[in-house]
Write a protein that holds these residues in place. Structure first.
Motif, PDB file in Angstrom:
ATOM      1  N   THR A  75       0.856  -1.187   0.000  1.00 12.27           N
ATOM      2  CA  THR A  75       0.000   0.000   0.000  1.00 12.27           C
ATOM      3  C   THR A  75       0.885   1.227   0.000  1.00 12.27           C
ATOM      4  O   THR A  75       1.984   1.224   0.558  1.00 12.27           O
ATOM      5  CB  THR A  75      -0.930   0.027   1.228  1.00 12.27           C
ATOM      6  OG1 THR A  75      -0.136   0.007   2.398  1.00 12.27           O
ATOM      7  CG2 THR A  75      -1.883  -1.147   1.221  1.00 12.27           C
ATOM      8  N   ASN A  77       0.505   5.858  -0.542  1.00 14.74           N
ATOM      9  CA  ASN A  77      -0.401   6.991  -0.706  1.00 14.74           C
ATOM     10  C   ASN A  77       0.381   8.193  -1.194  1.00 14.74           C
ATOM     11  O   ASN A  77       1.596   8.257  -1.050  1.00 14.74           O
ATOM     12  CB  ASN A  77      -1.157   7.281   0.597  1.00 14.74           C
ATOM     13  CG  ASN A  77      -0.247   7.726   1.702  1.00 14.74           C
ATOM     14  OD1 ASN A  77       0.246   8.839   1.698  1.00 14.74           O
ATOM     15  ND2 ASN A  77      -0.021   6.846   2.671  1.00 14.74           N
ATOM     16  N   TYR A  78      -0.360   9.106  -1.814  1.00 11.65           N
ATOM     17  CA  TYR A  78       0.241  10.333  -2.310  1.00 11.65           C
ATOM     18  C   TYR A  78      -0.838  11.410  -2.348  1.00 11.65           C
ATOM     19  O   TYR A  78      -2.030  11.133  -2.232  1.00 11.65           O
ATOM     20  CB  TYR A  78       0.868  10.130  -3.689  1.00 11.65           C
ATOM     21  CG  TYR A  78      -0.119   9.755  -4.777  1.00 11.65           C
ATOM     22  CD1 TYR A  78      -0.712  10.730  -5.587  1.00 11.65           C
ATOM     23  CD2 TYR A  78      -0.483   8.434  -4.997  1.00 11.65           C
ATOM     24  CE1 TYR A  78      -1.622  10.388  -6.563  1.00 11.65           C
ATOM     25  CE2 TYR A  78      -1.383   8.073  -5.979  1.00 11.65           C
ATOM     26  CZ  TYR A  78      -1.947   9.060  -6.759  1.00 11.65           C
ATOM     27  OH  TYR A  78      -2.850   8.724  -7.725  1.00 11.65           O
ATOM     28  N   ARG A  85      -5.601  13.231  -0.543  1.00 11.63           N
ATOM     29  CA  ARG A  85      -4.763  12.059  -0.287  1.00 11.63           C
ATOM     30  C   ARG A  85      -5.350  10.867  -1.030  1.00 11.63           C
ATOM     31  O   ARG A  85      -6.525  10.543  -0.881  1.00 11.63           O
ATOM     32  CB  ARG A  85      -4.708  11.802   1.216  1.00 11.63           C
ATOM     33  CG  ARG A  85      -3.916  10.626   1.648  1.00 11.63           C
ATOM     34  CD  ARG A  85      -2.413  10.716   1.599  1.00 11.63           C
ATOM     35  NE  ARG A  85      -1.848  11.957   2.064  1.00 11.63           N
ATOM     36  CZ  ARG A  85      -0.633  12.375   1.712  1.00 11.63           C
ATOM     37  NH1 ARG A  85       0.110  11.644   0.915  1.00 11.63           N
ATOM     38  NH2 ARG A  85      -0.159  13.503   2.144  1.00 11.63           N
ATOM     39  N   TYR A  87      -4.984   6.745  -1.853  1.00 10.78           N
ATOM     40  CA  TYR A  87      -4.416   5.497  -1.350  1.00 10.78           C
ATOM     41  C   TYR A  87      -4.458   4.442  -2.449  1.00 10.78           C
ATOM     42  O   TYR A  87      -5.461   4.298  -3.150  1.00 10.78           O
ATOM     43  CB  TYR A  87      -5.196   5.006  -0.129  1.00 10.78           C
ATOM     44  CG  TYR A  87      -5.053   5.949   1.038  1.00 10.78           C
ATOM     45  CD1 TYR A  87      -4.014   5.796   1.943  1.00 10.78           C
ATOM     46  CD2 TYR A  87      -5.941   7.002   1.221  1.00 10.78           C
ATOM     47  CE1 TYR A  87      -3.870   6.671   3.017  1.00 10.78           C
ATOM     48  CE2 TYR A  87      -5.807   7.882   2.285  1.00 10.78           C
ATOM     49  CZ  TYR A  87      -4.757   7.704   3.184  1.00 10.78           C
ATOM     50  OH  TYR A  87      -4.615   8.583   4.222  1.00 10.78           O
TER      51      TYR A  87
END
Length: 133
Positions: A75, A77-78, A85, A87
């Motif tokens: 996993t 996120n950015y 955000r 995911y």
């Protein structure tokens, strides 16, 4: 702890090959995997490969090809351009198996097999004693 996954499915589109700023090959594709044999439910699993595996995937796999993937779930996120955000869950594959021959190689094999076994069309006489089963 253990994080291993093995999937068998078909590619939903051709793999996308790109290179990182450091020059590492990265390929991403989506695998359509049946949930079970009774229902027609399918999961679409994003897969990422790196280095030589990525280049082999990009060169030999195409949309619809049956493929086995072994790896781990990851996993990340950015933050997108809108400040939200995002995911992402994906499989990072360290082993990819091509479960079907490409059309070009199967046509070549079929031609060679036809030449190898072409004969006068007579039946072969084999007794039951000659069979291993």
């Amino acid at each position: 702890m253990l994080n291993r996954i093995i999937l068998i499915g078909r590619l939903t589109r051709d793999p996308e090959l790109r290179y990182s700023p450091a020059g590492v090959a990265v390929t991403s594709f989506t695998l359509a995997v049946d949930r079970n044999n009774t229902n027609k439910e399918v999961d679409f699993i994003p897969v990422v490969t790196f280095k030589q595996t990525a280049e082999a995937v990009a060169n030999y796999l195409r949309k619809g090809r049956l493929t086995a993937v072994e790896g781990r779930i990851q996993t990340r996120n950015y933050e997108n351009n809108e400040g939200r955000r995002i995911y992402v869950t994906e499989v990072v594959a360290d082993n990819v198996r091509f479960l079907e021959k490409s059309e070009a190689s199967s046509q070549h094999s079929e031609k060679n097999n036809n030449e190898q076994y072409s004969g006068d069309g007579k039946a072969i006489d084999i007794s039951d004693d000659d069979l291993p089963f």
